[in-house]
Scaffold this motif. Structure first.
Motif, mmCIF file in Angstrom:
data_model
loop_
_atom_site.group_PDB
_atom_site.id
_atom_site.type_symbol
_atom_site.label_atom_id
_atom_site.label_comp_id
_atom_site.label_asym_id
_atom_site.label_seq_id
_atom_site.Cartn_x
_atom_site.Cartn_y
_atom_site.Cartn_z
ATOM 1 N N GLN A 201 -36.798 -9.518 24.496
ATOM 2 C CA GLN A 201 -37.184 -8.938 25.783
ATOM 3 C C GLN A 201 -38.320 -9.711 26.437
ATOM 4 N N ASP A 202 -39.073 -10.475 25.640
ATOM 5 C CA ASP A 202 -40.169 -11.279 26.161
ATOM 6 C C ASP A 202 -39.695 -12.612 26.737
ATOM 7 N N MET A 203 -38.583 -13.110 26.238
ATOM 8 C CA MET A 203 -38.174 -14.485 26.535
ATOM 9 C C MET A 203 -37.941 -14.766 28.011
ATOM 10 N N PRO A 204 -37.325 -13.879 28.782
ATOM 11 C CA PRO A 204 -37.109 -14.194 30.205
ATOM 12 C C PRO A 204 -38.397 -14.339 31.000
ATOM 13 N N HIS A 205 -39.509 -13.897 30.445
ATOM 14 C CA HIS A 205 -40.793 -13.956 31.148
ATOM 15 C C HIS A 205 -41.539 -15.263 30.889
ATOM 16 N N ILE A 206 -41.016 -16.114 30.007
ATOM 17 C CA ILE A 206 -41.686 -17.381 29.707
ATOM 18 C C ILE A 206 -41.554 -18.310 30.912
ATOM 19 N N GLN A 207 -42.664 -18.824 31.374
ATOM 20 C CA GLN A 207 -42.695 -19.611 32.607
ATOM 21 C C GLN A 207 -42.944 -21.099 32.369
ATOM 22 N N VAL A 208 -42.874 -21.543 31.117
ATOM 23 C CA VAL A 208 -43.141 -22.943 30.798
ATOM 24 C C VAL A 208 -41.965 -23.500 30.000
ATOM 25 N N PRO A 209 -41.843 -24.824 29.901
ATOM 26 C CA PRO A 209 -40.772 -25.410 29.086
ATOM 27 C C PRO A 209 -40.903 -25.003 27.620
ATOM 28 N N VAL A 210 -39.761 -24.795 26.977
ATOM 29 C CA VAL A 210 -39.715 -24.339 25.585
ATOM 30 C C VAL A 210 -38.791 -25.244 24.785
ATOM 31 N N LEU A 211 -39.249 -25.629 23.595
ATOM 32 C CA LEU A 211 -38.395 -26.294 22.615
ATOM 33 C C LEU A 211 -38.093 -25.300 21.509
ATOM 34 N N LEU A 212 -36.816 -25.065 21.240
ATOM 35 C CA LEU A 212 -36.398 -24.242 20.110
ATOM 36 C C LEU A 212 -35.864 -25.176 19.035
ATOM 37 N N MET A 213 -36.578 -25.244 17.913
ATOM 38 C CA MET A 213 -36.158 -26.072 16.785
ATOM 39 C C MET A 213 -35.641 -25.157 15.677
ATOM 40 N N ALA A 214 -34.358 -25.275 15.382
ATOM 41 C CA ALA A 214 -33.730 -24.420 14.378
ATOM 42 C C ALA A 214 -33.428 -25.217 13.122
ATOM 43 N N ILE A 229 -30.256 -17.039 23.184
ATOM 44 C CA ILE A 229 -31.579 -17.463 23.647
ATOM 45 C C ILE A 229 -31.463 -18.379 24.856
ATOM 46 N N GLU A 230 -30.407 -19.194 24.895
ATOM 47 C CA GLU A 230 -30.194 -20.087 26.036
ATOM 48 C C GLU A 230 -30.011 -19.305 27.339
ATOM 49 N N THR A 231 -29.519 -18.069 27.249
ATOM 50 C CA THR A 231 -29.347 -17.243 28.452
ATOM 51 C C THR A 231 -30.639 -16.534 28.853
ATOM 52 N N LEU A 232 -31.639 -16.537 27.956
ATOM 53 C CA LEU A 232 -32.858 -15.756 28.171
ATOM 54 C C LEU A 232 -34.054 -16.578 28.616
ATOM 55 N N ILE A 233 -34.155 -17.812 28.126
ATOM 56 C CA ILE A 233 -35.321 -18.644 28.442
ATOM 57 C C ILE A 233 -34.942 -19.627 29.541
ATOM 58 N N PRO A 234 -35.608 -19.567 30.674
ATOM 59 C CA PRO A 234 -35.214 -20.373 31.833
ATOM 60 C C PRO A 234 -35.178 -21.878 31.580
ATOM 61 N N GLU A 235 -36.200 -22.402 30.901
ATOM 62 C CA GLU A 235 -36.285 -23.856 30.699
ATOM 63 C C GLU A 235 -36.364 -24.133 29.204
ATOM 64 N N LEU A 236 -35.184 -24.325 28.586
ATOM 65 C CA LEU A 236 -35.093 -24.405 27.128
ATOM 66 C C LEU A 236 -34.419 -25.699 26.693
ATOM 67 N N ARG A 237 -35.024 -26.325 25.665
ATOM 68 C CA ARG A 237 -34.404 -27.449 24.978
ATOM 69 C C ARG A 237 -34.171 -27.022 23.535
ATOM 70 N N VAL A 238 -32.991 -27.307 22.987
ATOM 71 C CA VAL A 238 -32.635 -26.866 21.635
ATOM 72 C C VAL A 238 -32.349 -28.071 20.753
ATOM 73 N N THR A 239 -32.882 -28.040 19.535
ATOM 74 C CA THR A 239 -32.563 -29.051 18.541
ATOM 75 C C THR A 239 -32.428 -28.369 17.192
ATOM 76 N N ARG A 240 -31.541 -28.887 16.356
ATOM 77 C CA ARG A 240 -31.344 -28.326 15.018
ATOM 78 C C ARG A 240 -31.558 -29.419 13.981
ATOM 79 N N VAL A 241 -32.387 -29.124 12.985
ATOM 80 C CA VAL A 241 -32.648 -30.066 11.898
ATOM 81 C C VAL A 241 -31.718 -29.697 10.750
#
Length: 268
Positions: A201-214, A229-241
């Protein structure tokens, strides 16, 4: 090599907060460790970060050398407020946040509660996405509690290997030395919050770029979780290790640094 500058305490948000500082030059980065990771256990990561950044590693309340007591609020809101107050106390007007596990959840709540606290990027490292009505966090609470109680009685690397069988001797020694500083009350509250607090519920309110590392192993963040999460955070980059479990820099340190790419402005 990065220079370890010092460890220090600051009074912020009504408590003593302890932190370690590395590097001292370049853009500021605040690292928020996970549920049973005192700041010192992230020293090897902070050394690498310190080559490029003015790096601060926090002891989250109830861990390491930060304040702990039987009356302290160990909830997620208080933890997020700590970070905002910490940055203000140190005069950090612009900084990036790297949060691992519980630290990632703290970063998300920070963004919701304190959007003007000075941070301009968030890196969320395998944050638990459990919550009300969602699948539970993969690790069970007794694993944490039992290891803390064993550490309070005194344990060495061999004893710690029962809990972390894939870790190196050096990693085991450090965890065995410092785990006793993780207040059981703080850990239990944080673990409960991972199932009772919905950070989605907090994620749509994030106003800065985000990196999600899974992590590729450990089942903390599934592909379906990433899609949500991709539908919730406006500016998201995703990477998986793919080579690592939840403790990504412990499992594959080089891949952990590569996964940031240029997100922080300078490759690690």
């Amino acid at each position: 090599m990065s220079e370890y500058l010092y460890g220090a305490n600051v009074y912020a948000n009504g408590i003593r907060q302890h932190y370690l500082r590395y590097g001292g030059k370049g853009p500021a980065v605040v690292i928020i460790p996970g549920i049973t990771s005192p700041a010192v256990t992230w020293g090897f990561v902070a050394e690498r970060f310190g080559r490029h950044f003015d790096t601060y590693v926090l002891d989250v309340r109830g861990r390491g050398l930060s304040e702990a007591s039987d009356t302290l609020d160990y909830g997620l809101d208080a933890q997020a407020d700590d970070v905002a107050a910490f940055a203000k106390a140190l005069g950090l007007r612009q900084y990036m946040v790297v949060g691992h596990s519980m630290g990632g959840r703290i970063a998300v709540r920070l963004a919701r509660r304190h959007p003007d606290a000075g941070f301009d990027r968030l890196a969320l490292i395998d944050p638990p996405v459990s919550g009300p009505g969602r699948r539970p966090y993969p690790s069970a609470l007794p694993w944490y509690v039992d290891s803390i109680r064993a550490a309070l009685e005194g344990m060495d690397a061999d004893a710690m290997r029962e809990f972390c069988p894939t870790w190196t001797e050096e990693q085991l020694r450090l965890r065995a030395e410092w785990l006793h500083t993780c207040d059981e009350r703080a850990v239990v509250k944080s673990y409960d919050d991972m199932h009772q607090e919905d950070i989605h519920q907090d994620m749509p309110h994030i106003q800065v770029p985000v990196l999600l590392m899974a992590a590729g192993r450990g089942d903390v963040i599934s592909d379906a979780d990433v899609e949500e999460i991709e539908t919730l955070i406006p500016e998201l980059r995703v990477t998986r290790v793919t080579s690592a479990g939840h403790m990504i820099p412990w499992d594959d340190e080089a891949a952990f640094y590569r996964a940031f790419g240029d997100f922080l402005g300078t490759p690690l």
